[in-house]
Motif scaffolding. Structure first.
Motif, PDB file in Angstrom:
ATOM      1  N   LEU A  98       1.013  -1.175   0.208  1.00  0.00           N
ATOM      2  CA  LEU A  98       0.357   0.163  -0.065  1.00  0.00           C
ATOM      3  C   LEU A  98       0.485   1.078   0.269  1.00  0.00           C
ATOM      4  O   LEU A  98       0.169   2.346  -0.845  1.00  0.00           O
ATOM      5  CB  LEU A  98      -1.339   0.225   1.176  1.00  0.00           C
ATOM      6  N   GLY A  99       2.041   1.263   0.614  1.00  0.00           N
ATOM      7  CA  GLY A  99       2.844   2.376   0.862  1.00  0.00           C
ATOM      8  C   GLY A  99       3.916   2.400  -1.115  1.00  0.00           C
ATOM      9  O   GLY A  99       3.688   3.338  -1.142  1.00  0.00           O
ATOM     10  N   LEU A 100       3.727   1.345  -2.320  1.00  0.00           N
ATOM     11  CA  LEU A 100       4.164   1.529  -2.639  1.00  0.00           C
ATOM     12  C   LEU A 100       3.582   2.555  -3.333  1.00  0.00           C
ATOM     13  O   LEU A 100       3.576   2.520  -4.570  1.00  0.00           O
ATOM     14  CB  LEU A 100       4.883   0.276  -3.182  1.00  0.00           C
ATOM     15  N   ILE A 101       2.510   1.416  -3.226  1.00  0.00           N
ATOM     16  CA  ILE A 101       0.832   2.045  -4.298  1.00  0.00           C
ATOM     17  C   ILE A 101       0.589   3.468  -4.237  1.00  0.00           C
ATOM     18  O   ILE A 101       0.373   4.214  -5.324  1.00  0.00           O
ATOM     19  CB  ILE A 101       0.067   0.852  -3.966  1.00  0.00           C
ATOM     20  N   ALA A 102       0.812   4.055  -2.701  1.00  0.00           N
ATOM     21  CA  ALA A 102       0.682   5.535  -2.560  1.00  0.00           C
ATOM     22  C   ALA A 102       1.468   6.444  -3.603  1.00  0.00           C
ATOM     23  O   ALA A 102       1.370   7.287  -4.261  1.00  0.00           O
ATOM     24  CB  ALA A 102       0.783   5.756  -1.175  1.00  0.00           C
ATOM     25  N   ARG A 103       2.999   6.093  -3.152  1.00  0.00           N
ATOM     26  CA  ARG A 103       4.010   6.730  -3.997  1.00  0.00           C
ATOM     27  C   ARG A 103       3.842   6.715  -4.946  1.00  0.00           C
ATOM     28  O   ARG A 103       4.361   7.402  -6.005  1.00  0.00           O
ATOM     29  CB  ARG A 103       5.342   5.702  -3.795  1.00  0.00           C
ATOM     30  N   LEU A 104       3.514   5.179  -5.689  1.00  0.00           N
ATOM     31  CA  LEU A 104       3.408   5.309  -7.530  1.00  0.00           C
ATOM     32  C   LEU A 104       2.109   6.706  -7.735  1.00  0.00           C
ATOM     33  O   LEU A 104       2.899   6.745  -8.877  1.00  0.00           O
ATOM     34  CB  LEU A 104       2.529   3.991  -7.969  1.00  0.00           C
ATOM     35  N   TYR A 105       1.455   6.547  -6.789  1.00  0.00           N
ATOM     36  CA  TYR A 105      -0.192   7.455  -7.728  1.00  0.00           C
ATOM     37  C   TYR A 105      -0.828   8.576  -7.235  1.00  0.00           C
ATOM     38  O   TYR A 105      -0.897   9.334  -7.594  1.00  0.00           O
ATOM     39  CB  TYR A 105      -1.110   6.762  -7.605  1.00  0.00           C
ATOM     40  N   ILE A 106       0.192   8.684  -5.692  1.00  0.00           N
ATOM     41  CA  ILE A 106      -0.173  10.103  -4.974  1.00  0.00           C
ATOM     42  C   ILE A 106       1.400  10.930  -5.100  1.00  0.00           C
ATOM     43  O   ILE A 106       1.903  11.365  -4.154  1.00  0.00           O
ATOM     44  CB  ILE A 106      -0.393   9.743  -3.832  1.00  0.00           C
ATOM     45  N   GLU A 107       0.767  12.727  -5.273  1.00  0.00           N
ATOM     46  CA  GLU A 107       1.208  13.202  -5.223  1.00  0.00           C
ATOM     47  C   GLU A 107       0.534  14.388  -4.550  1.00  0.00           C
ATOM     48  O   GLU A 107      -0.816  14.514  -3.852  1.00  0.00           O
ATOM     49  CB  GLU A 107       0.772  14.363  -6.167  1.00  0.00           C
ATOM     50  N   PRO A 108       1.067  15.718  -3.749  1.00  0.00           N
ATOM     51  CA  PRO A 108       0.557  16.410  -2.652  1.00  0.00           C
ATOM     52  C   PRO A 108      -0.711  16.550  -3.581  1.00  0.00           C
ATOM     53  O   PRO A 108      -0.522  17.830  -4.455  1.00  0.00           O
ATOM     54  CB  PRO A 108       0.981  17.969  -2.545  1.00  0.00           C
ATOM     55  N   GLY A 109      -1.892  16.531  -3.159  1.00  0.00           N
ATOM     56  CA  GLY A 109      -2.837  17.248  -2.704  1.00  0.00           C
ATOM     57  C   GLY A 109      -3.526  16.269  -3.764  1.00  0.00           C
ATOM     58  O   GLY A 109      -5.099  16.048  -4.125  1.00  0.00           O
ATOM     59  N   THR A 110      -3.421  14.952  -4.347  1.00  0.00           N
ATOM     60  CA  THR A 110      -4.028  14.302  -4.981  1.00  0.00           C
ATOM     61  C   THR A 110      -5.145  13.203  -4.394  1.00  0.00           C
ATOM     62  O   THR A 110      -5.277  13.375  -3.388  1.00  0.00           O
ATOM     63  CB  THR A 110      -3.534  12.822  -5.406  1.00  0.00           C
ATOM     64  N   PRO A 111      -7.117  13.292  -4.828  1.00  0.00           N
ATOM     65  CA  PRO A 111      -7.496  12.871  -3.633  1.00  0.00           C
ATOM     66  C   PRO A 111      -7.888  11.416  -4.164  1.00  0.00           C
ATOM     67  O   PRO A 111      -7.153  10.390  -4.969  1.00  0.00           O
ATOM     68  CB  PRO A 111      -9.117  13.331  -4.685  1.00  0.00           C
ATOM     69  N   VAL A 112      -7.991  11.208  -3.022  1.00  0.00           N
ATOM     70  CA  VAL A 112      -7.894   9.598  -2.644  1.00  0.00           C
ATOM     71  C   VAL A 112      -9.611   8.845  -2.289  1.00  0.00           C
ATOM     72  O   VAL A 112      -9.237   9.596  -0.844  1.00  0.00           O
ATOM     73  CB  VAL A 112      -6.708   8.818  -1.503  1.00  0.00           C
ATOM     74  N   TYR A 124      -2.603   6.208   6.157  1.00  0.00           N
ATOM     75  CA  TYR A 124      -1.401   6.685   6.905  1.00  0.00           C
ATOM     76  C   TYR A 124      -0.051   7.027   5.833  1.00  0.00           C
ATOM     77  O   TYR A 124       0.021   7.500   5.649  1.00  0.00           O
ATOM     78  CB  TYR A 124      -0.643   5.530   7.517  1.00  0.00           C
ATOM     79  N   HIS A 125      -0.665   5.770   4.565  1.00  0.00           N
ATOM     80  CA  HIS A 125       0.541   5.940   3.185  1.00  0.00           C
ATOM     81  C   HIS A 125      -0.608   7.143   2.514  1.00  0.00           C
ATOM     82  O   HIS A 125       0.957   7.760   1.716  1.00  0.00           O
ATOM     83  CB  HIS A 125       0.186   4.892   2.784  1.00  0.00           C
ATOM     84  N   VAL A 126      -1.319   7.436   2.285  1.00  0.00           N
ATOM     85  CA  VAL A 126      -1.948   8.334   1.689  1.00  0.00           C
ATOM     86  C   VAL A 126      -1.069   9.672   2.107  1.00  0.00           C
ATOM     87  O   VAL A 126      -0.887  10.803   1.201  1.00  0.00           O
ATOM     88  CB  VAL A 126      -2.947   8.387   1.353  1.00  0.00           C
TER      89      VAL A 126
END
Lengths: 370, 370
Positions: A98-112, A124-126
């Motif tokens: 889940l941490g890796l997924i967050a890193r692949l898809y999330i930048e500051p402000g990305t809605p999840v 936590y990872h988001v």
């Protein structure tokens, strides 16, 4: 003032809170061990003896780095699920993935998009990558599929998290509902379908794998039904192109060989696995029976735990505290609506006996406090 | 065209190259196992029998998540090094910790100073978070301390990486030089002092720990001298405030209990550890003697490997390939100046015998090709 090398603004802004406090920390604070460890959705029935033997054997080879491709394990998993090894990435538990997924898809402000009260470690990872959580309230005790879908569209969210069966309530959606949900999502939303408890669910709750679908990642683990929580082995199944992205950022030599060996042996011991599922099912029934004997309902569960409905937040908190005071480790949801429950993991009869007595005492004490 | 959920621009831009190809991948490609595994700086002398026993015992408890605070291990390490537990973070090998450090300190464009030809996995993490590598050429076969310091000032780099002893050359700086280097750095530069090979170095190469210094993180591991590479256990020692920052982002339940138990047992078996150090030293000497018998020099080493100077890049590449063709796993530096060497890990006599014969053959074949 002490001068320090600067953390990134994001890292500087993050809270120091952690998703879960470990039971060992609670034991150290209490100065004594828990008598029953029923709070972390572990599987106290333990892993296959063949997995233990595999670990004992592998212990003699730990001077070697583990195979960074987890090749044997991925081959076996591919066969198990009718997909190809290139559809599978193995990692340090679903948490690590889940941490890796967050890193692949999330930048500051990305809605999840996720459920309000859903898995805290995902949140936590988001937050850890600066994502903006869009929490969708449960509908009753179920994650709200329509709500999740609507939020995904409204927010153009690149990530949507949905656990089936659910944690912390233990509820589930049937496969046809899940499949309809998958097909209803925006193509630009990656669905993280967390099936950590997939093996303990009815087969009817699990859609077929569609390894060519580009916007679903199915998460599985050896922590629950296979009782290898302490070994940290999870995997994700998805389109090969998606899976390849993990190779850009993962800790390639992060999977111990002993973990790979244990997981492979556990996977192959089908007879033991089936016995475990029966024990888990029976233990769920016993928890519900204990609740019923004390006049309480519990939420039907497809997981290795049961949410016992204490009737309200205050009483549920008092019951949990009463159990902790009696050296019984349980946890409870904190989200309004769900917070009327305590969450009790399945376990061996001896721990259930401890729980049974402590629960009745804690409940009585909680009522007397009011 | 297939529509896919978008990776972040950074993730999209990352190459799919990996720092190291695992020897198992090479074995699968060759269709046969290596006869000698001397390429990954593992420790073929193996871990303490007490560590193996600890793993065999811990294998029966893997249904539990490991203590997320690695409390017993950190307490023992604190005592070992004369620091406090709050000065120590334990993680999934130094590799895993380097990834966390990159995440804490690096944003896209952040300058990061390291040596040209230094540890590729550190570079992998820096690039993975969008950092800009500022590589400083070696001075001869040593990392260039003045050059690293000058670059740190010129770039206002928040991270500076320096391995002592060095990998891939095996050279080292004495503690007084290292201490002078530490004190010469900008206060706003965090020095990542990678001492993965610290235990195999002369004690005179290791400065005292200064747990209150806010801009140094000392990295240690159980992978090398303790022969637990496959268990993934490293740690960083630094100021408590720095160490707390890891708690904001680390995978809290990522450390298997069996790994914690193995590391603790290995740490406590001082007699075995001392015996291992003697074996490593003797094996370094044997590698150098084999090189000398073939007319080649080798670089004096404080690590568990030796860089054998083949006299030039082409011949070194041919020798490495000749060794691989003879089922002897070695690696070599690729950076100009260092690339005249092959890098041979220490190992048991039986593997050294294999290496001795294969090396002479590979060298002769390489000369005949010219």
């Amino acid at each position: 003032m002490t001068i320090r090398p600067p953390l990134t603004p994001l890292a500087e802004s993050l809270p120091s809170t952690v998703p879960f406090v470990g039971p060992e920390t609670q034991e150290r604070a209490a100065g004594r061990p828990f008598r029953a460890r029923l709070g972390a959705n572990e599987n106290g029935f333990g892993p296959s003896p063949k997995a233990i033997t595999a670990m004992e054997n592998a212990a003699h080879h730990v001077w070697k780095y583990g195979d960074p491709e987890s090749s044997d394990l991925r081959a076996a998993l591919a066969q198990e699920h009718g997909v190809k090894p290139e559809n599978i990435v193995v990692g340090e538990g679903i948490d690590g993935l889940l941490g890796l997924i967050a890193r692949l898809y999330i930048e500051p402000g990305t809605p999840v998009v996720t459920s309000l009260g859903g898995y805290p470690t995902f949140n936590y990872h988001v937050v850890g990558f600066g994502g903006r959580l869009v929490p969708v309230p449960y509908s009753g005790d179920h994650e709200n599929l329509e709500g999740l879908r609507d939020a995904a569209f409204a927010e153009k969210a690149p990530l949507v998290y949905f656990a089936n069966p659910d944690n912390p309530m233990g509820t589930w959606w049937e496969a046809d509902e899940v499949q309809r949900f998958i097909e209803s999502l925006p193509e630009t939303s990656m669905l993280i379908l967390d099936e950590a408890y997939g093996e303990t669910a009815p087969a009817s709750a699990l859609p077929r794998f569609e390894p060519d679908r580009p916007n679903v990642l199915r998460m599985r683990t050896f922590s629950k039904a296979y009782a290898l929580a302490g070994m940290r082995c999870g995997y994700a199944i998805g389109e090969a192109q998606t899976i390849r992205a993990f190779d850009k950022i993962r800790n390639h030599f992060g999977m111990p060989g002993i973990t790979q060996a244990a997981s492979l042996a556990a996977l192959q011991d089908k007879a033991y696995f089936q016995e475990t599922l029966k024990k888990i099912s029976a233990s769920r029934e016993r928890i519900a029976a204990i609740a019923a004997a004390n006049g309480l309902a519990s939420v039907p569960s497809a997981t290795n735990f049961v949410a016992v409905d204490c009737g309200g937040k205050a009483i549920a908190e008092a019951v949990m505290q009463g159990l902790l005071d009696r050296d019984v480790f349980v946890r409870k949801p904190a989200t309004p609506g769900l917070d009327r429950c305590i969450r009790v993991s399945v376990g061996p009869e001896i721990e259930m006996d401890v729980f049974e007595q402590a629960f009745a005492e804690a409940l009585a004490a909680a009522h007397n406090q009011r």
